[in-house]
Scaffold this motif. Structure first.
Motif, short mmCIF file in Angstrom:
data_model
loop_
_atom_site.label_atom_id
_atom_site.label_comp_id
_atom_site.label_asym_id
_atom_site.label_seq_id
_atom_site.Cartn_x
_atom_site.Cartn_y
_atom_site.Cartn_z
N PRO A 77 12.71 -7.86 -2.54
CA PRO A 77 13.67 -6.81 -2.17
C PRO A 77 13.05 -5.43 -2.30
CG PRO A 77 14.68 -8.42 -3.65
CD PRO A 77 13.20 -8.72 -3.63
N THR A 78 13.50 -4.52 -1.47
CA THR A 78 12.97 -3.16 -1.49
C THR A 78 13.92 -2.23 -2.23
OG1 THR A 78 14.02 -2.79 0.66
CG2 THR A 78 11.72 -3.46 0.65
N PRO A 79 13.41 -1.15 -2.85
CA PRO A 79 14.28 -0.27 -3.63
C PRO A 79 15.29 0.49 -2.79
CG PRO A 79 12.05 0.63 -3.44
CD PRO A 79 11.99 -0.78 -2.94
N TRP A 80 15.02 0.65 -1.49
CA TRP A 80 15.95 1.39 -0.65
C TRP A 80 16.99 0.49 0.00
CZ3 TRP A 80 10.75 0.81 0.61
CH2 TRP A 80 10.48 -0.10 1.62
N SER A 127 18.64 -1.01 5.84
CA SER A 127 18.16 0.35 5.55
C SER A 127 16.65 0.41 5.58
CB SER A 127 18.64 0.80 4.16
OG SER A 127 20.04 0.70 4.03
N GLY A 128 16.13 1.58 5.91
CA GLY A 128 14.70 1.78 5.89
C GLY A 128 14.34 3.23 5.60
N LEU A 162 0.84 -1.19 0.00
CA LEU A 162 0.00 0.00 0.00
C LEU A 162 0.88 1.25 0.00
CD1 LEU A 162 -2.82 -0.92 2.56
CD2 LEU A 162 -2.94 -0.94 0.07
N GLY A 163 1.77 1.34 -0.95
CA GLY A 163 2.68 2.47 -1.03
C GLY A 163 3.98 2.03 -1.64
N THR A 164 4.68 2.95 -2.27
CA THR A 164 5.93 2.61 -2.95
C THR A 164 7.10 2.46 -1.99
OG1 THR A 164 6.37 4.97 -3.32
CG2 THR A 164 5.21 3.78 -5.07
N ARG A 174 19.74 12.51 2.98
CA ARG A 174 18.63 13.41 2.64
C ARG A 174 18.07 13.12 1.27
NH1 ARG A 174 17.72 19.88 3.06
NH2 ARG A 174 15.99 19.98 1.59
N GLU A 175 18.90 12.80 0.33
CA GLU A 175 18.44 12.61 -1.06
C GLU A 175 17.39 11.52 -1.16
OE1 GLU A 175 20.24 11.51 -5.47
OE2 GLU A 175 21.59 12.02 -3.82
N THR A 176 17.55 10.45 -0.40
CA THR A 176 16.62 9.32 -0.45
C THR A 176 15.72 9.25 0.77
OG1 THR A 176 18.24 7.86 0.58
CG2 THR A 176 18.22 7.98 -1.83
#
Length: 693
Positions: A340-343, A609-610, A302-304, A580-582
């Protein structure tokens, strides 16, 4: 029942029995005693063993089970009217080996959730921590292959209400009994391999007996008919008035205890992970299937920036948390088969294998990491009770996100009647060191610190550092007109401050860091870091068990990265970095472990990471837009690191360093102020027994 995907844990697909160390038998007292001596004398037993996290005395430890508070009772059965009583905490335990198998339950008591001890008068037993374990299959066939996760209720199974006999509270455990292995969501499910079974204590938890001869409760002998399930386990039982209201017409009228509901976690093959709902009657002894709570579909999200819900659920609780205008229902669950997550800085891994089987070494898949972690995630889902007859769902999802962005898994929770906190315990695995490393230690796994879940509200929000819409970040509510942002908050339980008793504290009120450090933190080498970072506490003040807090003042000039470096040695360090960028907080472990020799056990040092939404807030007095500060709270305990940020993000991970002293330093890519920086070291918590000394 949390799963483990490290190589060599569990039973192989070909061998459907639990893996015993050297052929040892869980039913043999001689085998248990020999295993105890062998594991306690492991050559690395104390090297990485935490000092203030709850652990089994030795061997494999996994899921926290049946946490709860039981108040003291008067001889007439009435509550004493004060906060006196005991917190109970059970845990999955293999007393025969440092690998998964022979799943049994251990048990500790506490008056404050900091100092833990054994129940009274059990020290003389051969294994005083052991509560219940698999027995001879002819005597107790239902749980002969394992005692999996569950919960606890006060009172007898027949009435499920607090009782008292000779000033002692009666207690009932509700657990998954396994009679056949292997069990894994990727394998065909053997119907009847998991059942709900009860055990009772009439002496406040000192001794336990299987209820009704260990036979399963009526209605919970197997999954619902007609469903091809991927799992069906880990019972959780509690009152649920809202659910009773929508099912009232179909529920039996059996008296005062029929507001109890039970849930079991699992999935429907090829369709969805789900949670199976049962209404309870005749106390805890009769279960009636009422449907599925959710059917989100495979890998739903429910969200990117929230992570997906995977393929199968384990260890699920439901909880209602109060907020300003009412209450919000949450499901707290462990999701298997996530993507896997993009971050994430962690490489994609092969399909995870449960601790009930060994991974297939014939696979041609090449993993980028040693001892890769399984594809799983601890999640929360905010829901409304809303029946959908067309989809056989009883809840509607509103928002979801991760409860922890590191290795924490198989969490269990309870409502603390003393403080009205929703307290969560989770399992911190030992998967990063592999089977060889666990064997050298003689133990594996510990529990997290207790955490409080609460309704987190931020006011006057006008945006965030990250350009993506706030609705994509796991927020439960964002009203741009009122500026109110709500989501599930997570922080150390307030009892955790008791860890500071008898510790040494050090304060640094403000530090100004003005260094142009390399924004590619993975490129840091030890020499560069030592020059660019701002030292604050050295090894003379920091041991291996400490708590650290700091507040980072962010403004529009903040351009890139900021964080904390933990120096374990000249060449070994761990970074806690916010980008900050991500808008991502990371625990960068790539240099956290340096092998002493080429023969030392390989260790997974992938980073954790989160995404952390940092809000832009309109100042009520000046009308100016400001960036909220970044507040960090760290707990370091020999090889365990727990990181909390802004009371809404947590990362649990492992750092296997042999150093007995550490240094801390701050870094930033531009001029940055750190305030309210505090260190408490020499933390030590739960009461040591002879085995723990």
């Amino acid at each position: 029942m949390g799963d483990d995907a490290t190589g060599g844990s569990g039973a192989s697909v070909q061998d459907a029995t639990p893996m015993y160390a050297s052929g040892e038998d869980i039913t043999s007292l001689q085998a248990l005693t020999a295993a105890r001596q062998r594991l306690l004398s492991a050559r690395e037993f104390n090297t990485f063993r935490p000092s203030y996290h709850v652990q089994a005395p030795y061997g494999w430890m996994s899921d926290p089970c049946a946490p709860g508070f039981v108040p003291s009772m008067q001889p007439n059965g009435e509550h004493r009217g004060d906060a006196r009583g005991f917190y109970h905490l059970f845990f999955e335990w293999n007393p025969l080996d440092s690998e998964w198998g022979n799943m049994s339950w251990g048990h500790y008591l506490s008056e404050d959730m900091v100092q833990w001890r054994l129940p009274d008068n059990v020290e003389a037993r051969a294994l005083p921590e052991l509560v219940i374990k698999p027995e001879d299959s002819k005597q107790y066939p239902e749980d002969c292959k394992g005692i999996f996760s569950g919960c606890m209720r006060p009172g007898l199974p027949s009435d499920a209400a607090p009782q008292s006999t000779s000033n002692t509270t009666l207690l009932t455990l509700i657990y998954t009994a396994a009679s056949s292995l292997p069990i894994h969501y990727t394998l065909p499910y053997t119907r009847g391999c998991e059942k709900v079974v009860l055990a009772t204590s009439s002496d406040g938890g000192r001794t336990w007996q299987r209820y009704n001869g260990g036979r399963p409760v009526q209605g919970a002998e197997a999954p619902p008919e007609g469903l091809d399930v991927t799992g069906w386990r880990d019972p959780y039982v509690a009152e649920w008035e809202d659910m009773r209201a929508i099912l009232a017409s179909s529920l039996p009228s059996t008296g005062g205890d029929n507001q109890l509901f039970g849930i079991l976690a699992g999935g429907i093959r090829g369709i969805t992970p789900t949670v199976f709902l049962y209404s309870l009657s005749e106390g805890l002894t009769r279960w009636t299937y009422r449907g599925t709570l959710l059917r989100p579909g495979l890998h739903a999200r429910l969200g990117t920036r929230t992570g997906d819900l995977g393929i199968n659920f384990e260890v699920c609780n439901f909880a209602s948390l109060r907020h300003a205008t009412g209450t919000q229902l949450y499901l707290l669950l462990s999701a298997e088969g996530t993507q896997p997550t993009p971050w994430s800085r962690r490489p994609a891994t092969a399909q995870s294998k449960c601790h009930l089987q060994k991974p297939d070494r014939s696979s041609s898949h090449e993993c980028a990491s040693v001892n890769p972690r399984p594809n799983r995630r601890l999640m929360w889902i905010a829901c409304d009770v809303q029946r959908n007859a067309a989809t056989d769902e009883l809840l509607k999802m509103r928002a979801c996100a991760a409860l922890d962005y590191g290795c924490l898994y198989a969490a269990n929770s309870f409502l603390d009647s003393c403080t009205q906190q929703r307290v969560l315990w989770g399992w911190i695995p030992e998967e990063d060191v592999g089977e060889e490393g666990r064997a050298a230690q003689g133990w594996a796994g510990c529990l997290s610190l207790p955490r409080e879940l609460f309704d987190h509200v931020t006011y006057n929000v006008v945006g965030s550092l990250f350009a993506e819409p706030l609705e994509e970040t796991g927020l439960l509510q964002y009203d741009s007109s009122s500026g109110i942002a709500r989501l599930l908050g997570i922080r150390p339980a307030r009892q955790a401050v008791g860890l500071r008793d008898n510790s040494q504290s050090h304060a640094l009120q403000m530090a100004e860091v003005d260094t142009k450090c390399d924004t590619q933190l993975l490129a840091f080498d030890a020499e560069t870091l030592s020059v660019l970072a701002y030292p604050i506490f050295d090894g003379a003040k920091i041991g291996t068990a400490w708590e650290f807090t700091t507040t980072v003042c962010l403004d529009e000039s903040f351009s890139s990265v900021v964080g904390l470096a933990i120096h374990h040695s000249d060449q070994q360090y761990t970074l806690i970095s916010f980008d900050r960028e991500t808008s991502v907080l990371s625990v960068i472990r790539t240099h956290s472990h340096v092998p002493r020799s080429s023969g030392e056990t390989a260790t997974n040092t992938d980073s954790d990471s989160g995404p952390l939404p940092v809000f832009k807030i309109k100042d009520a007095d000046t009308g100016k837009t400001v960036i909220e500060p970044l507040t960090l709270r760290l707990y370091f305990d020999k090889s365990v690191l727990e990181v909390f940020a802004n009371d809404r993000l947590a990362i649990s991970t492992r750092v296997y360093c042999r150093s007995q002293q550490h240094r801390l330093s701050l870094f930033a890519a531009s001029h940055t102020k750190f305030t309210d920086t505090m260190l408490w070291n020499s933390l030590r918590a739960w009461k040591q027994t002879a085995d723990h000394a």
